[in-house]
Design a protein around this motif. Structure first.
Motif, PDB file in Angstrom:
ATOM      1  N   GLU A  63      40.320  38.451  41.871  1.00 57.41           N
ATOM      2  CA  GLU A  63      39.903  38.410  43.287  1.00 57.41           C
ATOM      3  C   GLU A  63      40.666  37.325  44.046  1.00 57.41           C
ATOM      4  O   GLU A  63      41.095  37.521  45.178  1.00 57.41           O
ATOM      5  N   ILE A  66      44.272  38.478  44.592  1.00 53.03           N
ATOM      6  CA  ILE A  66      44.326  39.490  45.659  1.00 53.03           C
ATOM      7  C   ILE A  66      44.267  38.814  47.024  1.00 53.03           C
ATOM      8  O   ILE A  66      45.050  39.133  47.923  1.00 53.03           O
ATOM      9  N   ALA A  67      43.344  37.871  47.186  1.00 47.98           N
ATOM     10  CA  ALA A  67      43.201  37.167  48.467  1.00 47.98           C
ATOM     11  C   ALA A  67      44.467  36.396  48.816  1.00 47.98           C
ATOM     12  O   ALA A  67      44.959  36.460  49.950  1.00 47.98           O
ATOM     13  N   GLU A 118      33.251  35.674  50.778  1.00 48.06           N
ATOM     14  CA  GLU A 118      34.030  36.863  51.115  1.00 48.06           C
ATOM     15  C   GLU A 118      35.193  36.521  52.035  1.00 48.06           C
ATOM     16  O   GLU A 118      35.068  35.699  52.936  1.00 48.06           O
ATOM     17  N   SER A 139      38.432  40.412  49.681  1.00 44.69           N
ATOM     18  CA  SER A 139      38.125  39.829  48.383  1.00 44.69           C
ATOM     19  C   SER A 139      36.758  39.162  48.461  1.00 44.69           C
ATOM     20  O   SER A 139      36.314  38.766  49.530  1.00 44.69           O
ATOM     21  N   TYR A 162      38.363  29.378  43.165  1.00 45.44           N
ATOM     22  CA  TYR A 162      37.390  30.296  42.556  1.00 45.44           C
ATOM     23  C   TYR A 162      36.771  29.614  41.347  1.00 45.44           C
ATOM     24  O   TYR A 162      37.316  28.642  40.824  1.00 45.44           O
TER      25      TYR A 162
END
Length: 182
Positions: A63, A66-67, A118, A139, A162
């Motif tokens: 995630e 991807i972001a 988010e 994401s 994260y």
């Protein structure tokens, strides 16, 4: 009448005996199989937990990647001076705002919601309407996003944080801008 002799000799009795297991031997084997079965079940269960644990870590890192990729690609695609003082990429507060030079003069805003973790992209019309035309989830599960712009070198650093098993981790990338941010 003929007399039959019965011999009570143990040696002769064993010769006629057909092999088998005694009750004690059978119980011992069953106990050993139960022990091995318990060990096998615990190994399978711990393997399943380890798999779920690794899958969760992989999902979190994926995630974040991807972001980071999404933000840097959008910045690179829209890093232009449009007209006058309107730049393709601007940082307004903690919000990354990307103007998209298209016919409808719309612009993208990339929002990070720290409560839900988010990263969202909203497309607004350039007519001043506050309601977005579209709203997309990019994401989720992120801990933080940091944007740092160095005016002298015109480098925008994007850092995505994260959670993983070993604590908070950060992925970062630097983008060299062709136009200056304000």
């Amino acid at each position: 009448m003929k007399k039959e002799n019965f011999v009570l000799c143990p040696a002769k009795a064993k010769k006629n005996f057909i092999g088998g297991f005694s009750l004690i031997e059978t119980l011992i084997v069953m106990a050993m199989l139960a022990l091995l079965g318990t060990v096998l079940v615990s190994l399978v269960a711990s393997g399943g937990k380890q798999f779920q644990h690794l899958q969760k870590n992989y999902q979190s890192e994926n995630e974040a990647r991807i972001a980071l990729s999404y933000i840097t690609v959008k910045i690179r695609q829209n890093d232009v001076v449009l007209t006058g003082d309107i730049r393709g990429v601007q940082i307004i507060g903690t919000e990354l705002q990307i103007y998209r030079p298209v016919s409808d003069d719309g612009y993208w805003r990339i929002y990070y919601n720290s409560t839900s973790g988010e990263l969202r992209e909203k497309l607004f019309a350039h007519n001043g309407d506050l309601l977005p035309i579209s709203d997309s989830l990019i994401s989720e599960g992120l801990s933080g996003i940091a944007l740092d712009y160095d005016l002298a070198s015109q480098i925008l650093s994007v850092a995505i944080s994260y959670q993983s098993d070993i604590g908070e981790r950060t992925l970062s990338e630097q983008v060299h801008l062709r136009s200056e941010l304000e």
